[in-house]
Write an enzyme that holds these catalytic residues in place. Structure first.
Site, PDB file in Angstrom:
ATOM      1  N   GLY A  52       0.817  -1.225   0.000  1.00 16.49           N
ATOM      2  CA  GLY A  52       0.000   0.000   0.000  1.00 16.49           C
ATOM      3  C   GLY A  52       0.848   1.271   0.000  1.00 16.49           C
ATOM      4  O   GLY A  52       0.440   2.307  -0.518  1.00 16.49           O
TER       5      GLY A  52
ATOM      6  N   ASN B 178       4.272  -6.337  -2.861  1.00 14.60           N
ATOM      7  CA  ASN B 178       4.705  -7.674  -2.419  1.00 14.60           C
ATOM      8  C   ASN B 178       3.546  -8.551  -1.950  1.00 14.60           C
ATOM      9  O   ASN B 178       3.742  -9.505  -1.199  1.00 14.60           O
ATOM     10  CB  ASN B 178       5.713  -7.516  -1.269  1.00 14.60           C
ATOM     11  CG  ASN B 178       5.080  -6.884  -0.032  1.00 14.60           C
ATOM     12  OD1 ASN B 178       4.080  -6.196  -0.135  1.00 14.60           O
ATOM     13  ND2 ASN B 178       5.652  -7.134   1.133  1.00 14.60           N
TER      14      ASN B 178
HETATM   15  C1  LIG Z   1      -7.027  -8.606  -0.898  1.00 16.19           C
HETATM   16  C2  LIG Z   1      -6.132  -7.811  -0.092  1.00 16.19           C
HETATM   17  C3  LIG Z   1      -5.320  -6.876  -0.903  1.00 16.19           C
HETATM   18  C4  LIG Z   1      -4.390  -6.144  -0.020  1.00 16.19           C
HETATM   19  C5  LIG Z   1      -3.601  -5.185  -0.653  1.00 16.19           C
HETATM   20  C6  LIG Z   1      -2.517  -4.605  -0.094  1.00 16.19           C
HETATM   21  C7  LIG Z   1      -1.845  -5.241   1.004  1.00 16.19           C
HETATM   22  C8  LIG Z   1      -0.907  -4.482   1.867  1.00 16.19           C
HETATM   23  O1  LIG Z   1      -0.581  -3.336   1.818  1.00 16.19           O
HETATM   24  S1  LIG Z   1      -0.453  -5.569   3.038  1.00 16.19           S
HETATM   25  C9  LIG Z   1       0.854  -4.839   3.897  1.00 16.19           C
HETATM   26  C10 LIG Z   1       2.121  -5.309   3.300  1.00 16.19           C
HETATM   27  N1  LIG Z   1       3.205  -4.726   4.003  1.00 16.19           N
HETATM   28  C11 LIG Z   1       4.313  -5.387   4.258  1.00 16.19           C
HETATM   29  O2  LIG Z   1       4.482  -6.520   3.883  1.00 16.19           O
HETATM   30  C12 LIG Z   1       5.335  -4.653   5.044  1.00 16.19           C
HETATM   31  C13 LIG Z   1       5.610  -5.338   6.315  1.00 16.19           C
HETATM   32  N2  LIG Z   1       6.575  -4.598   7.107  1.00 16.19           N
HETATM   33  C14 LIG Z   1       7.886  -4.588   6.861  1.00 16.19           C
HETATM   34  O3  LIG Z   1       8.389  -5.191   5.946  1.00 16.19           O
HETATM   35  C15 LIG Z   1       8.726  -3.800   7.810  1.00 16.19           C
HETATM   36  O4  LIG Z   1       7.986  -3.535   8.959  1.00 16.19           O
HETATM   37  C16 LIG Z   1       9.251  -2.484   7.237  1.00 16.19           C
HETATM   38  C17 LIG Z   1      10.309  -2.780   6.166  1.00 16.19           C
HETATM   39  C18 LIG Z   1       8.133  -1.650   6.629  1.00 16.19           C
HETATM   40  C19 LIG Z   1       9.909  -1.636   8.366  1.00 16.19           C
HETATM   41  O5  LIG Z   1      10.868  -2.402   9.011  1.00 16.19           O
HETATM   42  P1  LIG Z   1      11.366  -1.971  10.472  1.00 16.19           P
HETATM   43  O6  LIG Z   1      11.613  -0.515  10.500  1.00 16.19           O
HETATM   44  O7  LIG Z   1      12.472  -2.881  10.818  1.00 16.19           O
HETATM   45  O8  LIG Z   1      10.100  -2.184  11.405  1.00 16.19           O
HETATM   46  P2  LIG Z   1       9.579  -3.574  12.007  1.00 16.19           P
HETATM   47  O9  LIG Z   1       9.513  -4.600  10.955  1.00 16.19           O
HETATM   48  O10 LIG Z   1      10.377  -3.906  13.218  1.00 16.19           O
HETATM   49  O11 LIG Z   1       8.083  -3.214  12.400  1.00 16.19           O
HETATM   50  C20 LIG Z   1       7.783  -2.419  13.534  1.00 16.19           C
HETATM   51  C21 LIG Z   1       6.413  -2.794  14.044  1.00 16.19           C
HETATM   52  O12 LIG Z   1       5.449  -2.506  13.018  1.00 16.19           O
HETATM   53  C22 LIG Z   1       4.694  -3.681  12.722  1.00 16.19           C
HETATM   54  N3  LIG Z   1       4.324  -3.674  11.286  1.00 16.19           N
HETATM   55  C23 LIG Z   1       5.151  -3.597  10.246  1.00 16.19           C
HETATM   56  N4  LIG Z   1       4.443  -3.558   9.088  1.00 16.19           N
HETATM   57  C24 LIG Z   1       3.155  -3.628   9.445  1.00 16.19           C
HETATM   58  C25 LIG Z   1       1.930  -3.623   8.692  1.00 16.19           C
HETATM   59  N5  LIG Z   1       1.899  -3.548   7.348  1.00 16.19           N
HETATM   60  N6  LIG Z   1       0.780  -3.694   9.377  1.00 16.19           N
HETATM   61  C26 LIG Z   1       0.775  -3.771  10.733  1.00 16.19           C
HETATM   62  N7  LIG Z   1       1.898  -3.780  11.498  1.00 16.19           N
HETATM   63  C27 LIG Z   1       3.053  -3.705  10.850  1.00 16.19           C
HETATM   64  C28 LIG Z   1       5.645  -4.820  13.082  1.00 16.19           C
HETATM   65  O13 LIG Z   1       4.937  -6.008  13.292  1.00 16.19           O
HETATM   66  C29 LIG Z   1       6.282  -4.277  14.332  1.00 16.19           C
HETATM   67  O14 LIG Z   1       5.325  -4.431  15.364  1.00 16.19           O
HETATM   68  P3  LIG Z   1       5.753  -4.763  16.864  1.00 16.19           P
HETATM   69  O15 LIG Z   1       6.405  -6.118  16.820  1.00 16.19           O
HETATM   70  O16 LIG Z   1       4.471  -4.762  17.630  1.00 16.19           O
HETATM   71  O17 LIG Z   1       6.717  -3.678  17.249  1.00 16.19           O
END
Ligand SMILES: CCCC/C=C\CC(=O)SCCNC(=O)CCNC(=O)[C@H](O)C(C)(C)COP(=O)(O)OP(=O)(O)OC[C@H]1O[C@@H](n2cnc3c(N)ncnc32)[C@H](O)[C@@H]1OP(=O)(O)O
Length: 323
Positions: free
Chosen positions: A173, A196
């Site tokens: 997104g 992704n």
């Molecule tokens: C039919 C459905 C269609 C749907 C269409 C679209 C789908 C999407 O958009 S789905 C979302 C896809 N996103 C991802 O795959 C990204 C996931 N996140 C990451 O890869 C990393 O977090 C990122 C590279 C963005 C940042 O890395 P860091 O800075 O190292 O942070 P952390 O990984 O340590 O994350 C911190 C904290 O945030 C939570 N988190 C991360 N991404 C998400 C998210 N997309 N939604 C909710 N929460 C997220 C992560 O779990 C960590 O949480 P805590 O462990 O509670 O600290």
């Protein structure tokens, strides 16, 4: 003498042959399409009013300034919209609502253009908040998806010029938001950008795909979408997913401003209509299939396999974050 209360009204014939395919699918589709076509005219009128008011140029906050989105206008009249939902600007319902409202404010405030960026030093946006999709309340999920559609309509179909200063990772997104802008400057380094979704066991909706196919080549888009490719900054530049590499956030914003300056000598109405005509097809496609798209999203969420994939993905994210 009384004053005219209605000064510019449009009546659409929803039974006209040209509107029938859309109105038979969705109520008010003809009106929505007329509204879309009218936007450039309104944009020009607003700009004329704005010039007449001769607002003193200064950095000022707009009324919509809220905790999740900061909206300011700089001395050049460019709106800077900063996403600020720590830790990773994941797009939950509240953030999407604020983005949607802020986009309305930018349109109303007749800014010269808008730059989208993030308050995080490492993440532009982590994409949709996975917690909105994992074991969701279906009513909320419906509102969530409808709001995401609204944001895309308003950003992708905006009359004002847009650019993204991508100052960190932009998966899924987050990538969609930046691709919906007209120009992208991304800070160099270890950041990645891409759609992704397949890696999460979900399928990007057609309008996500359309947005990507209109940013990079169809061939590159197909490869990227099916392999869940996250592009490095250099790779993104090479395939034109981004337009420039910046040294830091300030440089990214400056590069976006230089892009927006290109429009100084272009008549705004001609620019806006050209943009909207170029983007008309994917916008119309989603307008006509909007309800079906919501239903598809909801049925995805009801699928146990999708829920299982999301659960595993959340666990992996949590384990990574705990390290
Ligand atoms: C039919 C459905 C269609 C749907 C269409 C679209 C789908 C999407 O958009 S789905 C979302 C896809 N996103 C991802 O795959 C990204 C996931 N996140 C990451 O890869 C990393 O977090 C990122 C590279 C963005 C940042 O890395 P860091 O800075 O190292 O942070 P952390 O990984 O340590 O994350 C911190 C904290 O945030 C939570 N988190 C991360 N991404 C998400 C998210 N997309 N939604 C909710 N929460 C997220 C992560 O779990 C960590 O949480 P805590 O462990 O509670 O600290």
């Amino acid at each position: 003498m009384g004053r005219a209360l209605v000064w510019d009204a449009t009546c659409v014939d929803s039974l006209a042959a040209s509107h029938l395919p859309s109105t038979s699918q969705k109520a008010a589709a003809a009106a929505e399409s007329a509204q879309m076509l009218k936007r450039p005219k309104m944009f020009l009128l607003r700009q004329a009013v704005s010039n007449a008011r001769q607002l003193a140029p200064s950095v000022r906050a707009m009324s919509s300034k809220g905790p999740l989105v900061d909206l300011t206008v700089d001395n050049d009249g460019v709106a800077i919209m900063t996403l600020q939902r720590p830790p990773v600007n994941s797009l939950n319902l509240d953030l999407l609502k604020e983005i949607s409202k802020s986009l309305d404010d930018v349109a109303k405030n007749k800014s010269r253009g808008m730059i989208l960026t993030s308050s995080s030093p490492t993440v532009f946006s982590a994409g949709l908040d996975i917690m909105e999709m994992y074991k969701p309340d279906m009513k909320r999920a419906e509102e969530f998806w409808t709001t995401l559609q609204d944001v895309w309509f308003k950003l992708y179909g905006s009359s004002f010029a847009t650019a993204a200063a991508i100052n960190g990772h932009a998966p899924a997104g987050g990538c969609l938001l930046s691709m919906s802008c007209e120009y992208r400057a991304m800070v160099g380094g270890k950041f990645t950008i891409g759609l992704n979704e397949t890696a999460l066991g979900i399928v990007a909706p057609k309008w996500f795909m359309d947005t990507m196919c209109r940013t990079i080549s169809m061939r590159q888009a197909e490869l990227a979408l099916t392999t869940a490719k996250m592009f490095t900054v250099d790779e993104a530049l090479k395939c034109e997913l981004i337009d420039e590499i910046a040294t830091d956030k300030a440089d990214a914003i400056n590069k976006c401003k230089t892009f927006l300056k290109k429009f100084e000598k272009i008549p705004p109405l001609a620019r806006a209509i050209t943009k909207l005509k170029m983007r008309e097809e994917p916008i119309k496609n989603l307008q006509t299939s909007r309800q079906a798209d919501v239903q598809e999203f909801l049925s995805f969420l009801k699928n146990p396999k999708v829920q299982q994939s999301l659960e595993m993905y959340i666990q992996a994210l949590k384990q990574k974050a705990a390290k």
